[in-house]
Design an enzyme around this catalytic site. Structure first.
Site, PDB file in Angstrom:
ATOM      1  N   HIS A 192      -1.040  -7.214   9.798  1.00 39.33           N
ATOM      2  CA  HIS A 192      -1.436  -8.389   8.634  1.00 39.33           C
ATOM      3  C   HIS A 192      -0.844  -9.547   9.093  1.00 39.33           C
ATOM      4  O   HIS A 192       0.701  -9.961   9.632  1.00 39.33           O
ATOM      5  CB  HIS A 192      -0.599  -8.261   7.139  1.00 39.33           C
ATOM      6  CG  HIS A 192      -1.075  -8.807   6.348  1.00 39.33           C
ATOM      7  ND1 HIS A 192      -0.262 -10.198   6.361  1.00 39.33           N
ATOM      8  CD2 HIS A 192      -1.235  -9.258   5.331  1.00 39.33           C
ATOM      9  CE1 HIS A 192      -0.711 -11.394   5.178  1.00 39.33           C
ATOM     10  NE2 HIS A 192      -1.648 -10.795   4.507  1.00 39.33           N
ATOM     11  N   LEU A 227      -3.199  -4.011  -2.366  1.00 37.20           N
ATOM     12  CA  LEU A 227      -4.005  -5.009  -0.882  1.00 37.20           C
ATOM     13  C   LEU A 227      -2.334  -5.478  -0.794  1.00 37.20           C
ATOM     14  O   LEU A 227      -1.241  -6.120  -1.230  1.00 37.20           O
ATOM     15  CB  LEU A 227      -4.098  -6.537  -1.510  1.00 37.20           C
ATOM     16  CG  LEU A 227      -4.393  -7.682  -0.413  1.00 37.20           C
ATOM     17  CD1 LEU A 227      -5.589  -6.548   0.140  1.00 37.20           C
ATOM     18  CD2 LEU A 227      -5.327  -8.341  -1.456  1.00 37.20           C
ATOM     19  N   ASP A 228      -2.099  -4.854   0.616  1.00 38.98           N
ATOM     20  CA  ASP A 228      -0.490  -5.583   1.138  1.00 38.98           C
ATOM     21  C   ASP A 228       0.494  -5.525   0.950  1.00 38.98           C
ATOM     22  O   ASP A 228       1.644  -5.656   1.553  1.00 38.98           O
ATOM     23  CB  ASP A 228      -1.199  -7.329   2.003  1.00 38.98           C
ATOM     24  CG  ASP A 228      -1.972  -7.511   1.993  1.00 38.98           C
ATOM     25  OD1 ASP A 228      -2.763  -6.834   3.115  1.00 38.98           O
ATOM     26  OD2 ASP A 228      -2.060  -8.879   2.422  1.00 38.98           O
ATOM     27  N   GLU A 229       0.567  -4.168   0.191  1.00 41.39           N
ATOM     28  CA  GLU A 229       1.147  -3.468  -0.255  1.00 41.39           C
ATOM     29  C   GLU A 229       1.808  -2.561   0.441  1.00 41.39           C
ATOM     30  O   GLU A 229       2.927  -1.390   0.047  1.00 41.39           O
ATOM     31  CB  GLU A 229       1.429  -3.454  -1.782  1.00 41.39           C
ATOM     32  CG  GLU A 229       1.261  -4.700  -2.678  1.00 41.39           C
ATOM     33  CD  GLU A 229       2.532  -5.545  -2.523  1.00 41.39           C
ATOM     34  OE1 GLU A 229       3.651  -4.747  -2.419  1.00 41.39           O
ATOM     35  OE2 GLU A 229       2.739  -6.699  -3.460  1.00 41.39           O
TER      36      GLU A 229
END
Length: 285
Positions: A192, A227-229
């Site tokens: 990311h 998401l993105d966790e």
């Protein structure tokens, strides 16, 4: 990379209790194994024990089976791999190719112990072919909102047919469905282009510029349906100043993205990363 066929890497996760290190090292010693590297960590909050061992064994690995079976019966979750057998890696990429090229280059230099079994892209072969070796299969799977389910079914099929041990989203700019994220759980790494948990979603460098930040970064993490966790493997930062435009931040960001993803992939392939709920335990050399 050390591809000596008699070098093994083993990770162990289990409830913490006294005597675990002695039990594992004793079992290996009894079969003539020579421990080359050993690290362990006891999480006092969760009561979980984590261990990574690299050892040499100059006889067939089957001699360890009775001892490992006994340890597993005592509650240990064991993962044993031969260092001489590189893991099979499938790369997913969109138009931005800097992370893809960096991984290919590092593998060629022997810095990453991987066997690349394919590259999947939602963009055509002409966009990326300049950098892709002829021996690595290339799969063009275009995607639209109406074809997303079929396209992800194609990704699943390639994962299964290639026997991929690890899937790397090397700037694959598509949000995975919950179904695909679950299918890849524990074996998919994403890079990311932000120092998570800040500046999630689209255009993080533009967000960072608007906020006047003095450092930018990148985060490599395991993919989950959130998401993105997912559990974070590695992060790094790059200094910026008030004079940097969003384009300057993007340029600097490419460098930190490459470094962070390469380190995370290498750590995973060398079995240095163990997942602990929403966190990771990373045994660095």
């Amino acid at each position: 990379m050390n591809r000596t066929p008699n070098i093994y890497r083993m990770t162990i996760t289990c409830p913490d209790r006294p005597g675990l290190v002695a039990a594992v090292s004793g079992a290996l010693f009894a079969k003539g194994a020579n421990i080359l590297e050993a690290q362990h960590f006891a999480d006092r909050l969760s009561g979980t024990f984590f261990m990574r061992i690299e050892f040499q064994l100059d006889q067939p690995r089957d001699v360890l089976k009775p001892a490992l079976d006994r340890l597993e019966a005592e509650g240990m979750r064991i993962n044993l791999r031969c260092a001489g057998e590189p893991q099979r890696v499938l790369l997913l990429v969109s138009k931005f190719d800097h992370c893809l090229v960096d991984l290919l280059y590092r593998e060629r230099l022997g810095e990453i112990d991987a066997h690349f079994v394919g590259i999947v892209s939602n963009h055509s072969q002409e966009v990326l072919r300049t950098w892709i070796p002829e021996h690595i299969p290339f799969h063009h799977l275009p995607v639209t909102p109406g074809t997303k389910a079929a396209q992800e079914a194609g990704i699943k099929r390639i994962v299964e047919e290639s026997g991929a041990d690890l899937i790397v989203l090397a700037r694959y700019m598509q949000i995975l469905s919950d179904d695909l994220a679950s299918f890849l759980s524990g074996r998919c790494i994403n890079i990311h282009h932000s120092f998570l948990p800040g500046f999630k979603g689209a255009k993080p460098y533009h967000q960072a510029h608007a906020r006047g930040v003095k450092m930018i970064g990148a985060t490599a993490h395991y993919v989950t349906s959130d998401l993105d966790e997912g559990p974070i493997i590695h992060q790094d930062v790059e200094l910026v100043t008030h004079a940097d435009l969003p384009e300057d931040m993007i340029r600097k960001g490419r460098d930190v993205e490459r470094r962070v993803l390469a380190r995370a992939v290498s750590d995973h392939l060398e079995q240095r990363v163990l997942i602990d709920g929403h966190r990771t335990i990373v045994f660095r050399d």
